[in-house]
Every structure is written in C-alpha cells, then in structure tokens.
Design a protein around this motif. Structure first.
Motif, short mmCIF file in Angstrom:
data_model
loop_
_atom_site.label_atom_id
_atom_site.label_comp_id
_atom_site.label_asym_id
_atom_site.label_seq_id
_atom_site.Cartn_x
_atom_site.Cartn_y
_atom_site.Cartn_z
N ALA A 133 9.36 17.48 0.94
CA ALA A 133 9.13 17.57 2.38
C ALA A 133 7.65 17.66 2.73
O ALA A 133 7.27 17.38 3.87
N TYR A 134 6.81 18.05 1.78
CA TYR A 134 5.37 18.18 2.04
C TYR A 134 4.59 16.97 1.53
O TYR A 134 3.77 16.41 2.24
N ASN A 135 4.88 16.53 0.33
CA ASN A 135 4.15 15.42 -0.28
C ASN A 135 4.77 14.06 -0.04
O ASN A 135 4.12 13.03 -0.21
N GLY A 136 6.06 14.03 0.31
CA GLY A 136 6.73 12.76 0.58
C GLY A 136 7.10 11.97 -0.65
O GLY A 136 7.54 10.82 -0.54
N LYS A 142 -5.78 10.09 5.65
CA LYS A 142 -4.60 9.32 5.28
C LYS A 142 -3.74 9.07 6.51
O LYS A 142 -3.78 9.84 7.48
N ILE A 143 -2.96 8.00 6.43
CA ILE A 143 -1.99 7.71 7.47
C ILE A 143 -0.60 7.85 6.87
O ILE A 143 -0.31 7.36 5.79
N GLN A 144 0.25 8.61 7.56
CA GLN A 144 1.63 8.83 7.12
C GLN A 144 2.57 8.09 8.05
O GLN A 144 2.50 8.24 9.28
N GLY A 190 0.99 9.87 1.99
CA GLY A 190 0.25 9.02 2.91
C GLY A 190 -0.58 7.98 2.19
O GLY A 190 -0.79 8.01 0.98
N VAL A 191 -1.09 7.02 2.99
CA VAL A 191 -1.92 5.92 2.49
C VAL A 191 -3.35 6.16 2.97
O VAL A 191 -3.58 6.45 4.14
N SER A 192 -4.29 6.03 2.06
CA SER A 192 -5.70 6.23 2.41
C SER A 192 -6.13 5.25 3.50
O SER A 192 -5.77 4.07 3.47
N ILE A 193 -6.90 5.76 4.45
CA ILE A 193 -7.35 4.93 5.57
C ILE A 193 -8.82 5.23 5.85
O ILE A 193 -9.20 5.61 6.95
N ASP A 194 -9.65 5.06 4.82
CA ASP A 194 -11.05 5.42 4.95
C ASP A 194 -11.97 4.21 4.90
O ASP A 194 -13.15 4.32 4.56
N LEU A 234 0.83 -1.20 0.00
CA LEU A 234 0.00 0.00 0.00
C LEU A 234 0.86 1.26 0.00
O LEU A 234 0.57 2.24 -0.69
N TRP A 235 1.94 1.20 0.78
CA TRP A 235 2.83 2.37 0.88
C TRP A 235 3.54 2.62 -0.45
O TRP A 235 3.57 3.76 -0.93
N LEU A 236 4.09 1.57 -1.06
CA LEU A 236 4.76 1.72 -2.35
C LEU A 236 3.77 2.13 -3.44
O LEU A 236 4.10 2.93 -4.33
N ASP A 237 2.55 1.61 -3.38
CA ASP A 237 1.54 1.97 -4.35
C ASP A 237 1.19 3.46 -4.24
O ASP A 237 0.97 4.13 -5.26
N SER A 238 1.17 3.98 -3.01
CA SER A 238 0.88 5.40 -2.83
C SER A 238 1.96 6.29 -3.43
O SER A 238 1.70 7.44 -3.79
#
Length: 748
Positions: free
Chosen positions: A609-612, A540-542, A508-512, A36-40
């Motif tokens: 630094a903002y979008n990652g 989202k979760i970062q 971040g990864v969506s967490i909805d 999920l993290w790599l996909d984001s």
C-alpha cells in the motif's frame, strides 16, 4: 553572414529535433508510459514479451497475406487494361479506366490489397494471448471421450488454429469476391444461353485465376468443416452441454461428408485451370448445400424428436456421464471431501465450554452496514473516505479473532475549497491508516469496539501496531500524484494542525527530466506538468494506483473477480488480490453464466500500500493454464512458500470462486446419470431477508471448529437447501495452512 546562417541552421536543427520528439511522444506515448511504469515495478520483461509477440504476429500475418493478395492484384492489374470495364449504374459508373495507365491501376489495386492485408493482420495482433497458449501449450493428462485428444488440445491449441482458419477463409473470400466482381463488370465473364442450356464463358487466363482462388477457398472451407467437429463438444442444444447422441451419430458423420465433399470440390476447382468444368463445380456445390441442409438442419431435430426423445435416458446416458465427469474436473469439484453429518438436537454446557472460542467469534456486525458507522466516526476529514469493509483474522493478545478492517483512503473528490492543481496533485497524495474491530464485540456505547482507530492510528493491542500507515495505493484510483516534490505532502491531521511529509518509498516513475514532463503532460492532458517549478531531482509521478488496475496492467491474462482486501502485517499495510485463470474451451464442461467453463484460483497477488510493488505468488502448482504463463514469464511468479510468513497467515479462500463452485455443485453433486437426468436432488443457495427484500445468501467467513476437529479454523461456509427452506447440506472451504484450499461438504 556565415555566422547568421550557422545560428539559423542550429535553430532549425533544434526545432526539427523538438518536432520529432513531439511526434514520437504523441504516437507512442501510451506504450512509452506503460514501459516506464512496468520498468519501475521490475516487470519490463512483460512489456517486451507481449509487445514483441504482437509485432511478430502482425508481421508474419502481414507477410502471409501480402504473399497471397499482391500476386492476385498484380495478375488482375495485367488483365484489366484489356477489358472494357463497364460499371454501369454502380457508384463508380463514371469511371473510365482508359484514362489510367497500367501502373496507376496496379498502384490502386496494390493499395487496396495492402489495406485488406493490414486489417487481416490486426486480428493476429490482438490475439497475442491465444498465441501464447498455443505456442507454450501444456499436456493436461486427461482426454476427451469422443475424439481421444488431450484436454490441453482444446484449452491451448484449438482456439488459435480456429482463428487462423477463420481469418484465412475471410481473406480469401474477399479477394475472390473482388476478382469475380471486377472480371464480371469487365465482361471477361459472360453467360452464353442457348435453347438447350446455358454456359459460363471466359478466357483461359481468367478462368485459371478464378479457379485457383475458389479452390483455395474450398480447401479452407473443408478445413473449417473438419475443425467444426470439435465444436460438437460445446453443443448446448441437447440434454446436456457437450456432444450428445444426435451430435455423435448424425452430425459428426455429416461433417465428415462435408469435409471430404468440399475437398473434392476444391480439386474440381483446381482442375478448372486446365479444362472448363464450371458446371461440375456448380452442381457439386448444390449437392453439398443440400447435404448440409438435410444433414445439419432437418435430420438432427427429426432424429432427436422421433428416435432419441422416446429413449432419451438410455441413449444419452454415456454423454450425461461425460458431462458430469468433465464439469466436475473443470471446476475442481472432484477434490471435494463429502461427509455425513448428524446434527444433534440438544446442547449441553460441556459442548458450549468446548466451543467457547467459536461462540466468541460469532459475527454480530454486518459489513454492508457497519461501513456507515466507520464513516461517521472515523473518516475525520472530508478528504478521507472508507470504500469497503474487509473480513480477515488476526492472532491477538486475546486470542485468534475475526476482524473487520477498512482502509482510510484519500477521497476521489477533494472538498471544494481544496480544488487547486497543487492540492489535487502534489499535497493531497495519500490516505492514512485503517480501522479494525472484532466481528463479535460491542463498544461501551453500543458501537463497534475499535481495536485500531484515529489519526495517527492508535491500537489497543500491541501486536497490531501500525508503523507505516500511509496508503498511496488502494481501491480507489484518483488522478495522478506527484511525490517527493518541493511541496510538502499532507500526511495526516493532528488536532488543529497538520503533519506533513515527503514520500520516501519506491513507488512511481521518475519525472526529473524534460522528456518525462512532456510525455506525462501529453498522456494526462495536463500541461501544468511542463510549467510547474515544484519538481526536483528524485520527484516521481504515481498513476494506475488502483490495486486491480495495477494487477491487470502487469498480468492482463489473469481474471480478477473479488475485491482486494487490506492486511496489516508487521506494522505495514498490504492488499491481497485473488487472481484466476479461466477458459471457455474445456470440453463437455457446463459454462457458468455464459462466461467460462474452467476456473482455478491460481495466483495470490500482494500489493504494497505504500510502495505499490506487485508480487505474484502461485497458489495452484497444478493448473496447466498458469503453467503456460510461468513458462513465458519465468521471473513474474514466485512459489507461495516465498510469501512472507506473516502475510501468508492472511491468505483466504476466495468468495467468488466458492460461489462459482457452489453454483455448479448444486447440480453436479448428482453423479448418477439417471438422478442427474431427472434433477431429483437439485440444491440451491438459501435466501435471506435484507433491506426488506429476499436475496440469495452470500457465503460468509467464520472462525470455528469443524466436526471432529480440535483446531479453530478460518472457513468460508454456506448452507445449501433443496427447493424449499430446509437445509440439506453445508459447504466449508478452509483458509488456514496446511489445509488451505480443502473443501468439505457436510450432508445432513
């Protein structure tokens, strides 16, 4: 009644489904989170390529292992019931095999063999990177001087081949050992003694079984001796790293004898399948052992001491030359431009006028100390912290200047009164802004002149304004953060009030959904994620917010040594991280600190630094190791020209690479074998006094003009000395384009 049964069935269905979901989440949560993290980030190809390769390697290794192990266990299980297995005083002494059926014995042996095969296969599962280099190998274009193989053979193919050989010989050894032990205790192997001699007695089926396995093991052992020849190129016991006179003229022929002799022994072992010749095998083994002891342990040091040492320089000269040439190639030292520099002893006013821009950038502040000043003056709140001061250069309205830059990041620990779950994970989510000061200027009160300061950031120079100052990603790695929730995030304090915001970036990864909540609650061990009502659509979760951690997760095959440094570009904040490709398999090359003997700074990584976002740019198009990964991950790397022009102006020659090259160059600037052998001109880094102690001087960045050049350049430089305090040379690496990466050595 029917309705009740239907409701009960439905309830059981949902309970079963939930249980299955929990089991899958628990078993594969790490991988699901990583995917999920790599996909984001747009890099799910990396996940599938690496995991797919791991499973393929595991499956192939397991199949090969089972095809060898299970037939052995099957044959063994067929023979054991015919024997009276006497385990005597062993821990299994009370075991009576007559109580077990042939099927039970076979199941036990199959289970043990399968477990052994699984352990064997995991070695391949873990070595996916070695397989990548083996399968997508590159041709380097230069050859080793002993065997005439392309250097790419050693960098890419040999390590994986050696792993196969080592794994197979261990597998066959343990299977053969199990067979021998069980046959021995069963009485199927016996030693018959007579007045004249003793002999090993066994039945033909048992002899055939043992002989085939011993023959396989000897074949693999012979293959090992054959491959061991190449390890001579990494020998560290001689006068230089790599194969020396004794290695090439004594040990290499012995290894050939061992290879051929072991193959002959394997043939004898296979011949045992037809006629019993255990005596030949034992005698042959003793002969090979004697050859090994004499040829590899006794003879080499004797030849070295009594024949080589009295004529060492003459005999080792060609090997010294190999070591010098290949070490310089491995560390890219042969591209250095060496110049003579005659320093004058007078300083005229015109010289000062011609170099006024250099004088205006002479560093007055030490970044190791100035961070304390930044913390006292500019942290402003307890929940902010400066972790590092970075050096960079900027085009300002006052000219080209070197600056000290520090990011105001969120502290790893919040104040005690703010230690609530909502504060830690939902409200205090990011740092804010930066501090920037010229290296050569002093403020009105003797403190650094702060070009950028305060909250929100205020800039004295309109070309250095900050439009997006929030730092969600940086050098620290606080616990996970939930953004774009029903709780407003603290953006920055302003007087007695606070300014709040909602995250609008892409990081971040969506967490909805419930599954995501369950997954991350399990992964982080925090079930508040399941219970909170603050999540909403778009939340989202970062996590994995540390810059180096993010780079390693995306590209675990790259080596990171330098800290990332902060860059202000067009009003936004970015981190630039230098990444390396390394190897410990470059023949004849001297290792650095026992870690590797080849290095290239092949990749520049930019993290928003903002979008990652994490972007990889190729800095060395000719690096063969990086080209392997570019073939594997074609969408991962971009050419350096694709980097935004304003960011490209902040690329710099990395300090750690410079230190490694300088450390090697201090010895390997001597290219004449006799001078090198005598260490006649050994250099070293100078000492400096810091904190009351003598320490090695670190290379430092400076804006100056090189001798004979008119343009101000950003350089990484260091003086070099012989074994005393007189400077004998200085080295400078260029950071500005189009000359980026060029290294000049000025010999005094």
């Amino acid at each position: 009644m029917a309705k009740g049964l239907k409701n009960r069935s439905r309830l059981l269905y949902w309970i079963g489904l939930l249980t299955l979901l929990i089991i899958i989440t628990a078993a594969f949560s790490d991988w699901i989170v990583e995917w999920l993290w790599l996909d984001s980030l747009g890099y799910k190809q990396v996940f599938w390529t690496i995991k797919g390769t791991q499973f393929l390697l595991f499956a192939l290794a397991l199949v090969v292992s089972l095809l060898y192990v299970l037939p052995n266990m099957y044959y063994l299980s067929k023979r054991l019931p015919y024997f009276d297995l006497n385990l005597g005083q062993t821990p299994f002494g009370q075991v009576n095999l007559t109580r077990f059926t042939n099927r039970q014995i076979r199941t036990f042996l199959y289970s043990g063999g399968t477990l052994l095969s699984v352990f064997f296969s995991f070695a391949f599962f873990m070595r996916w990177d070695a397989y990548f280099r083996f399968h997508w190998n590159e041709v380097v274009g230069s050859v080793d001087p002993v065997f005439g193989n392309d250097i790419g053979f050693y960098l890419f193919r040999l390590p994986f081949i050696e792993m196969i050989q080592n794994s197979l010989i261990v597998l066959v050894f343990f299977v053969t050992l199990i067979i021998l032990v069980l046959y021995l205790f069963s009485g199927s192997i016996s030693i018959q003694q007579s007045s004249s001699n003793s002999s090993i007695q066994t039945s033909p089926p048992v002899r055939r079984h043992i002989s085939i396995n011993i023959g396989l093991w000897l074949l693999l052992l012979g293959w090992g001796f054959y491959l061991e020849r190449y390890q001579l190129l990494y020998d560290s016991t001689g006068v230089v790293f790599g194969a020396g006179y004794t290695d090439v003229n004594i040990i290499l022929p012995v290894l050939w004898i061992m290879t051929i002799g072991t193959l002959i022994l394997a043939g004898i072992a296979f011949f045992q399948s037809y006629r019993s010749r255990f005596g030949w095998l034992i005698k042959g083994g003793l002969v090979m052992l004697a050859i090994s002891i004499v040829g590899q342990i006794i003879l080499p040091p004797a030849i070295q001491k009594f024949s080589v040492e009295p004529n060492e320089l003459e005999l080792e000269k060609p090997y010294l030359k190999h070591n010098i040439e290949l070490t310089r190639q491995a560390y890219d030292l042969d591209t250095f431009n060496v110049r003579n520099y005659n320093a004058g002893d007078t300083l005229s006013f015109s010289t000062i006028q011609d170099n006024i821009s250099t004088l205006q950038n002479i560093r007055l502040w030490d970044p190791r100390l100035i961070i304390q000043t930044y913390r006292q003056l500019q942290e402003i709140r307890l929940y902010y912290q400066f972790f590092n001061v970075h050096l960079d250069r900027y085009q300002t309205s006052e000219g080209y200047k070197q600056m000290m830059v520090a990011a105001r990041e969120l502290s790893s620990e919040l104040p005690e009164q703010a230690q609530t779950w909502v504060n830690r994970h939902l409200q205090y989510t990011h740092g804010y802004g930066l501090v920037m000061s010229p290296v050569a200027e002093i403020g009105p009160q003797g403190d650094p002149r702060l070009i950028i300061k305060d909250l929100p950031p205020v800039s004295e120079d309109p070309s250095l304004n900050t439009e997006q100052a929030a730092l969600y990603y940086g050098e620290t790695d606080p616990d996970y953060k939930l953004v774009n929730t029903n709780v407003q995030e603290l953006d920055y304090p302003q007087g007695d009030q606070n300014v709040y915001t909602h995250y609008e970036g892409t990081g971040g990864v969506s967490i909805d959904g419930f599954f995501e909540q369950l997954l991350f609650a399990w992964e982080f061990g925090d079930f508040n994620l399941l219970l909170t009502d603050y999540l909403r659509e778009g939340s989202k979760i970062q996590f994995w917010k540390n810059v180096q951690n993010r780079v390693k997760k995306v590209a675990p095959f790259l080596r990171l040594q330098d800290d990332p440094y902060l860059v202000l570009s067009e009003g936004k904040l970015y981190w630039i991280q230098d990444a390396y490709t390394t190897s410990e398999d470059f023949p004849y090359s001297e290792p650095i600190q026992g870690q590797y003997n080849y290095i290239r700074n092949s990749v520049k990584v930019v993290v928003d630094a903002y979008n990652g976002s994490v972007d990889f740019y190729v800095a060395d198009e000719e690096d063969p190791i990086l080209n392997v990964y570019r073939d594997i991950f074609p969408d991962l790397f971009q050419p350096l020209d694709a980097m935004p022009a304003n960011l490209k102006q902040h690329v710099r020659y990395p300090q750690e690479l410079f230190k490694v090259q300088m450390e090697i160059y201090n010895t390997y600037h001597m290219t004449t074998p006799q001078v090198f052998y005598n260490n006649e001109d050994l250099w070293t880094r100078p000492n400096e006094k810091y904190g009351g102690q003598q320490i090695k001087m670190e290379p430092y960045y400076i804006l100056t003009k090189l001798p004979g050049e008119e343009e101000l350049q950003y350089l990484l430089i260091s003086p070099l000395t012989p074994n005393h305090d007189n400077m004998i040379s200085w080295m400078a690496a260029k950071s500005d384009f189009p000359d980026y990466g060029e290294v000049e050595v000025f010999e005094l």
